[in-house]
Write an enzyme that holds these catalytic residues in place. Sequence first.
Site, PDB file in Angstrom:
ATOM      1  N   TYR A  31      25.366 -38.383   3.939  1.00 28.93           N
ATOM      2  CA  TYR A  31      24.156 -37.608   4.226  1.00 28.93           C
ATOM      3  C   TYR A  31      23.478 -37.191   2.930  1.00 28.93           C
ATOM      4  O   TYR A  31      22.254 -37.347   2.773  1.00 28.93           O
ATOM      5  CB  TYR A  31      24.525 -36.381   5.063  1.00 28.93           C
ATOM      6  CG  TYR A  31      23.380 -35.419   5.276  1.00 28.93           C
ATOM      7  CD1 TYR A  31      22.296 -35.763   6.083  1.00 28.93           C
ATOM      8  CD2 TYR A  31      23.383 -34.176   4.662  1.00 28.93           C
ATOM      9  CE1 TYR A  31      21.234 -34.883   6.266  1.00 28.93           C
ATOM     10  CE2 TYR A  31      22.329 -33.289   4.840  1.00 28.93           C
ATOM     11  CZ  TYR A  31      21.261 -33.647   5.640  1.00 28.93           C
ATOM     12  OH  TYR A  31      20.221 -32.772   5.808  1.00 28.93           O
ATOM     13  N   GLU A  53      18.032 -28.303  12.647  1.00 28.87           N
ATOM     14  CA  GLU A  53      18.084 -27.127  11.766  1.00 28.87           C
ATOM     15  C   GLU A  53      18.168 -25.846  12.591  1.00 28.87           C
ATOM     16  O   GLU A  53      18.871 -24.898  12.222  1.00 28.87           O
ATOM     17  CB  GLU A  53      16.868 -27.085  10.836  1.00 28.87           C
ATOM     18  CG  GLU A  53      16.813 -28.187   9.790  1.00 28.87           C
ATOM     19  CD  GLU A  53      17.890 -28.070   8.711  1.00 28.87           C
ATOM     20  OE1 GLU A  53      18.562 -27.017   8.646  1.00 28.87           O
ATOM     21  OE2 GLU A  53      18.061 -29.030   7.938  1.00 28.87           O
ATOM     22  N   TRP A  61      26.422 -26.901   8.601  1.00 31.01           N
ATOM     23  CA  TRP A  61      25.671 -28.139   8.803  1.00 31.01           C
ATOM     24  C   TRP A  61      26.609 -29.294   9.133  1.00 31.01           C
ATOM     25  O   TRP A  61      26.237 -30.230   9.833  1.00 31.01           O
ATOM     26  CB  TRP A  61      24.832 -28.452   7.566  1.00 31.01           C
ATOM     27  CG  TRP A  61      24.033 -29.702   7.688  1.00 31.01           C
ATOM     28  CD1 TRP A  61      24.170 -30.850   6.968  1.00 31.01           C
ATOM     29  CD2 TRP A  61      22.960 -29.964   8.618  1.00 31.01           C
ATOM     30  NE1 TRP A  61      23.260 -31.797   7.372  1.00 31.01           N
ATOM     31  CE2 TRP A  61      22.498 -31.268   8.385  1.00 31.01           C
ATOM     32  CE3 TRP A  61      22.348 -29.198   9.605  1.00 31.01           C
ATOM     33  CZ2 TRP A  61      21.470 -31.851   9.120  1.00 31.01           C
ATOM     34  CZ3 TRP A  61      21.318 -29.771  10.336  1.00 31.01           C
ATOM     35  CH2 TRP A  61      20.883 -31.081  10.089  1.00 31.01           C
TER      36      TRP A  61
END
Length: 202
Positions: A31, A53, A61
């Site tokens: 990522y 988000e 995350w």
Amino acid sequence: MTTDAVDRRIRCGWIDQSRLSPDDFELYCDYHDTEWGRPLHGSTALFERVTLEAFQSGLSWLIILRKRDNFRSAFDGFDVERIARYTEHDVERLMADPGIVRNRSKIDATISNARVVADLADQGVDLSELLWSFAPPDRITRTRPADLSGVAAVTPESTAMAKELKRRGFRFVGPTTAYALMQATGMVDDHVANCWVPRAEG
């Protein structure tokens, strides 16, 4: 900063190999190396990021990354028009889906936000153009932060973005979430100075 023991590339310090399993480390590196901070355009892609988000708020995350494919499947590939037509049956389906984060407020917000995006499109307002209008003019030329202590959590641009999105009817997009979105989609470049990832154009 952290260095991959295999390829020796220096990465931003939020990737802490000592705290991650090998699979999670690989997921995070992929990522970081290929997506985070790279310019992302297109309403569907950006609606996905706005949604993820929002779901990440209060969570790691990494949790979202692990569930990302499940989110895409559960939310019809983040097709705004389809999500905007979701009913209570869909909410119940999503709340029963262990593959996503089952938070009723965030699910409701996703559906509501899809309806806002659909309404904006009917008015000739493109979500991608709207979000990118808040990117700082020096995003490509400004100096990268020396380390994580130089990375902001909120900026005037993210505050302005959140205010405008709220005015338009969006939910779950405050200034901090807006800035995380800006970082993730290349509206700002917050890779640290010694990070191996090159600056992206576009």
